[in-house]
Design an enzyme around this catalytic site. Structure first.
Site, PDB file in Angstrom:
ATOM      1  CE  LYS A  67       2.237  -2.349  -4.415  1.00 36.37           C
ATOM      2  NZ  LYS A  67       2.066  -2.024  -2.996  1.00 36.37           N
ATOM      3  CG  ASP A 101      -1.847  -1.204   1.228  1.00 39.57           C
ATOM      4  OD1 ASP A 101      -2.212  -1.681   0.146  1.00 39.57           O
ATOM      5  OD2 ASP A 101      -2.160  -1.686   2.336  1.00 39.57           O
ATOM      6  CD  GLN A 104       0.713  -8.849  -2.643  1.00 38.29           C
ATOM      7  OE1 GLN A 104       1.354  -9.468  -3.478  1.00 38.29           O
ATOM      8  NE2 GLN A 104      -0.545  -8.531  -2.848  1.00 38.29           N
ATOM      9  N   GLY A 112      -4.575  -4.246  -3.763  1.00 37.75           N
ATOM     10  CA  GLY A 112      -5.561  -3.204  -4.067  1.00 37.75           C
ATOM     11  C   GLY A 112      -4.779  -1.969  -4.448  1.00 37.75           C
ATOM     12  CG  HIS A 113      -2.043  -2.006  -6.975  1.00 37.41           C
ATOM     13  ND1 HIS A 113      -1.178  -2.603  -7.857  1.00 37.41           N
ATOM     14  CD2 HIS A 113      -1.738  -2.531  -5.760  1.00 37.41           C
ATOM     15  CE1 HIS A 113      -0.399  -3.447  -7.205  1.00 37.41           C
ATOM     16  NE2 HIS A 113      -0.724  -3.429  -5.932  1.00 37.41           N
TER      17      HIS A 113
HETATM   18  P1  GDP Z   1      -0.876   0.409  -3.490  1.00 37.46           P
HETATM   19  O1  GDP Z   1      -1.454  -0.883  -3.048  1.00 37.46           O
HETATM   20  O2  GDP Z   1       0.602   0.481  -3.287  1.00 37.46           O
HETATM   21  O3  GDP Z   1      -1.260   0.767  -4.897  1.00 37.46           O
HETATM   22  O4  GDP Z   1      -1.508   1.530  -2.557  1.00 37.46           O
HETATM   23  P2  GDP Z   1      -3.056   1.649  -2.155  1.00 37.46           P
HETATM   24  O5  GDP Z   1      -3.820   2.129  -3.327  1.00 37.46           O
HETATM   25  O6  GDP Z   1      -3.528   0.422  -1.480  1.00 37.46           O
HETATM   26  O7  GDP Z   1      -2.971   2.746  -1.021  1.00 37.46           O
HETATM   27  C1  GDP Z   1      -2.479   4.024  -1.257  1.00 37.46           C
HETATM   28  C2  GDP Z   1      -3.559   5.046  -0.895  1.00 37.46           C
HETATM   29  O8  GDP Z   1      -2.981   6.332  -0.761  1.00 37.46           O
HETATM   30  C3  GDP Z   1      -4.615   5.195  -1.979  1.00 37.46           C
HETATM   31  O9  GDP Z   1      -5.834   5.494  -1.366  1.00 37.46           O
HETATM   32  C4  GDP Z   1      -4.108   6.384  -2.799  1.00 37.46           C
HETATM   33  O10 GDP Z   1      -5.177   7.071  -3.442  1.00 37.46           O
HETATM   34  C5  GDP Z   1      -3.504   7.231  -1.726  1.00 37.46           C
HETATM   35  N1  GDP Z   1      -2.346   8.043  -2.132  1.00 37.46           N
HETATM   36  C6  GDP Z   1      -1.366   7.731  -3.014  1.00 37.46           C
HETATM   37  N2  GDP Z   1      -0.422   8.692  -3.003  1.00 37.46           N
HETATM   38  C7  GDP Z   1      -0.803   9.612  -2.099  1.00 37.46           C
HETATM   39  C8  GDP Z   1      -0.214  10.824  -1.599  1.00 37.46           C
HETATM   40  O11 GDP Z   1       0.873  11.229  -1.976  1.00 37.46           O
HETATM   41  N3  GDP Z   1      -0.916  11.482  -0.639  1.00 37.46           N
HETATM   42  C9  GDP Z   1      -2.109  11.058  -0.172  1.00 37.46           C
HETATM   43  N4  GDP Z   1      -2.721  11.786   0.769  1.00 37.46           N
HETATM   44  N5  GDP Z   1      -2.696   9.925  -0.603  1.00 37.46           N
HETATM   45  C10 GDP Z   1      -2.035   9.209  -1.541  1.00 37.46           C
HETATM   46  P1  IMO Z   2      -0.917  -4.162  -2.261  1.00 41.34           P
HETATM   47  O1  IMO Z   2      -0.479  -4.705  -3.571  1.00 41.34           O
HETATM   48  C1  IMO Z   2      -1.002  -4.616   2.099  1.00 41.34           C
HETATM   49  C2  IMO Z   2      -1.013  -8.697   3.669  1.00 41.34           C
HETATM   50  C3  IMO Z   2      -2.266  -9.158   4.383  1.00 41.34           C
HETATM   51  C4  IMO Z   2      -1.672 -10.136   5.374  1.00 41.34           C
HETATM   52  C5  IMO Z   2      -0.547 -10.800   4.579  1.00 41.34           C
HETATM   53  C6  IMO Z   2      -0.932 -12.136   3.949  1.00 41.34           C
HETATM   54  O2  IMO Z   2      -2.204  -3.437  -2.281  1.00 41.34           O
HETATM   55  O3  IMO Z   2       0.181  -3.398  -1.603  1.00 41.34           O
HETATM   56  P2  IMO Z   2      -2.487 -12.791   1.889  1.00 41.34           P
HETATM   57  O4  IMO Z   2      -3.938 -12.518   1.626  1.00 41.34           O
HETATM   58  O5  IMO Z   2      -1.563 -12.257   0.856  1.00 41.34           O
HETATM   59  O6  IMO Z   2      -2.227 -14.235   2.190  1.00 41.34           O
HETATM   60  O7  IMO Z   2      -2.167 -11.996   3.253  1.00 41.34           O
HETATM   61  O8  IMO Z   2      -0.213  -9.875   3.545  1.00 41.34           O
HETATM   62  N1  IMO Z   2      -1.242  -8.188   2.304  1.00 41.34           N
HETATM   63  C7  IMO Z   2      -1.193  -6.882   1.985  1.00 41.34           C
HETATM   64  N2  IMO Z   2      -1.018  -5.794   2.752  1.00 41.34           N
HETATM   65  N3  IMO Z   2      -1.119  -4.470   0.777  1.00 41.34           N
HETATM   66  C8  IMO Z   2      -1.253  -5.554  -0.015  1.00 41.34           C
HETATM   67  O9  IMO Z   2      -1.231  -5.481  -1.379  1.00 41.34           O
HETATM   68  C9  IMO Z   2      -1.336  -6.834   0.586  1.00 41.34           C
HETATM   69  N4  IMO Z   2      -1.507  -8.088   0.108  1.00 41.34           N
HETATM   70  C10 IMO Z   2      -1.422  -8.905   1.172  1.00 41.34           C
HETATM   71  O10 IMO Z   2      -2.911  -8.082   5.014  1.00 41.34           O
HETATM   72  O11 IMO Z   2      -1.079  -9.435   6.441  1.00 41.34           O
HETATM   73 MG    MG Z   3      -2.927  -1.590  -1.774  1.00 39.23          MG
END
Ligand code: GDP
Ligand code: IMO
Ligand code: MG
Length: 420
Positions: free
Chosen positions: A16, A13, A220, A40-41
């Protein structure tokens, strides 16, 4: 032409989705190389929000080809839903989505086993996303897996039934429910069977020869890697750089720039060690301002200070060339910003591996304190226009890691990004 790579350096998270979408303007192909719908991207464009689980984050740009690699595990139900949601926004997915025939399928019973393992106290809770990830990779390495490229084989139904039988015996032994509702799974499988299935390794190697620009998208983060993460509180795939080669079928010689992406602080969803975790008002502030709730499960993310021990370890493992720092704006209100620079266990300094082995003794982080910038940086467009304290924070991290920070993200939107 080489394959550039974006890898999360923390526990996932990092942002990415935002950065891959942004950078995909400069690439022909975006390729996901591991993980599955546990990811979840998030991509935010104006009032539209897309959360991608299995489809690469290049899909929003109309000219970009998106490849799902062999080491990705796919849930047909979730994939179909993702495609339909994008199509509802007028995005043409099917003509630009190519899927490796070798990608393993997540079966309904994989999800049931995941849920059962998480419930059972003896197996120990990882806090998984309950998407069936662990059991699917177990079947892959156990050589029981069903792959997408086999769905038209005459024996597919029989193989599915034998796999399900085996899974039911596991569920029975663990005392969990054995009722399988797989109607939606079969319907979705049928609907995605018309997707373009390819030998992604051949396609990508040809594309490299043809001079196409390719970006590999990690899911991840490094600290969730099955081998080097905070085992057993990890995911079941190789999230690190070598995973690009095994997850796409390309040689290490084809790897170009390695971009490591991290948040200006730390978060983690699920169980497992987190030395810099904050269970106080600052931690809650980071969660509230950063909207730190899982994109896949909605669970509140644990929050804490940036951990340089972990970050440097991830940079080492991945051979990171350049850094991308996200969510700096979330720390706007802090008077003081802290960064962990070392750990001790029982009075002795240790490295990140202290988190990979259970110990009766606590891992104690030791911090440097820096002055906060205490002002809104969401609309700042250049490094020079950042407050002096924010610039110091950036320089401090560059000094510690020995790596340049090339992109600083100050908000979720595409244009809230500072290119250094
Ligand atoms: P990912 O899994 O690495 O793609 O990240 P996620 O989408 O799960 O989580 C990142 C969250 O932060 C999302 O809700 C984005 O919309 C938000 N986000 C990304 N970059 C920024 C930033 O620079 N500032 C803020 N406030 N939110 C951001
Ligand atoms: P993105 O790509 C954050 C965590 C789960 C759990 C562990 C194992 O959005 O960054 P799993 O379902 O993979 O067997 O769970 O890994 N986990 C993540 N945490 N971002 C993710 O993906 C994750 N994918 C798995 O919360 O701790
Ligand atoms: Mg994510």
């Amino acid at each position: 032409m080489a394959v550039d790579v974006i890898l999360g350096l923390q526990w996932g998270d990092e942002g990415k989705g935002k950065i891959v979408d942004l950078m995909s303007a400069n690439y022909d192909i975006i390729a996901r190389f591991q993980g599955g719908p546990n990811a979840g991207h998030t991509i935010i464009i104006g009032d539209k929000k897309f959360v991608l689980h299995q489809i690469p984050s290049g899909v929003i740009r109309p000219d970009v080809i998106n490849v799902i690699g062999n080491a990705v595990v796919l849930d047909p139900v979730i994939l179909l839903k993702e495609i339909e949601q994008l199509e509802n926004h007028g995005i043409d997915v099917r003509s630009r989505l190519l899927v490796s025939r070798r990608a393993n399928l997540i079966l309904p019973t994989h999800r049931m086993i995941d849920a059962c393992q998480e419930k059972s106290t003896s197996a120990g809770k990882v806090g998984s996303t309950l998407k069936g990830i662990g059991p699917t990779y177990q079947d892959k390495t156990g050589r029981f897996g069903l792959r997408l490229g086999e769905i038209h084989s005459p024996d597919f139904k029989g193989r599915y039934e034998r796999a399900t039988e085996r899974h039911l015996s596991i569920l029975r032994a663990m005392g969990c429910s054995e009722e399988v509702d797989d109607a939606a799974w079969w319907k979705a499988l049928d609907a995605i069977s018309s997707l373009q299935l390819i030998d992604a390794e051949v396609y990508l190697n040809d594309a490299i020869k043809d001079g196409k620009r390719i970006l590999a998208e990690g899911a991840q983060g490094s600290l969730l890697d099955i081998d080097f993460g905070s085992y057993p509180y990890v995911t079941s795939s190789n999230t690190l750089l070598p995973g690009v080669c095994t997850g796409l079928g390309i040689s290490h010689k084809q790897i170009g720039k390695v971009y490591g992406i991290f948040k200006a602080y730390s978060t983690r969803v699920g169980e497992g060690p987190f030395p810099t975790e904050l269970n106080d008002a600052d931690g809650q502030m980071l969660r509230d301002k950063g909207h730190e709730y899982g994109s896949t499960t909605g669970r509140p993310r644990r929050t804490g200070w940036l951990d340089l021990v972990a970050l440097e370890y991830a940079c080492m493992l991945n051979g990171v060339d350049e850094l991308i720092m996200m969510k700096m704006d979330v720390m706007n209100e802090l008077e003081q910003v802290r960064v962990a620079t070392s750990y001790t266990v029982g009075g002795f300094e240790t490295g990140f591996s202290a988190l990979a082995f259970e110990s009766t003794e606590e891992v104690i982080p030791h911090y440097d304190s820096l002055e906060g910038w205490n002002g809104d940086i969401q609309e700042v467009k250049s490094y020079e226009a950042l407050p002096e304290q924010a610039q110091s924070y950036i320089r401090y991290i560059e000094g510690k890691t020995g790596l340049p920070i090339r992109i600083i993200s100050v908000g979720p939107e595409r244009d809230q990004t500072i290119m250094v």
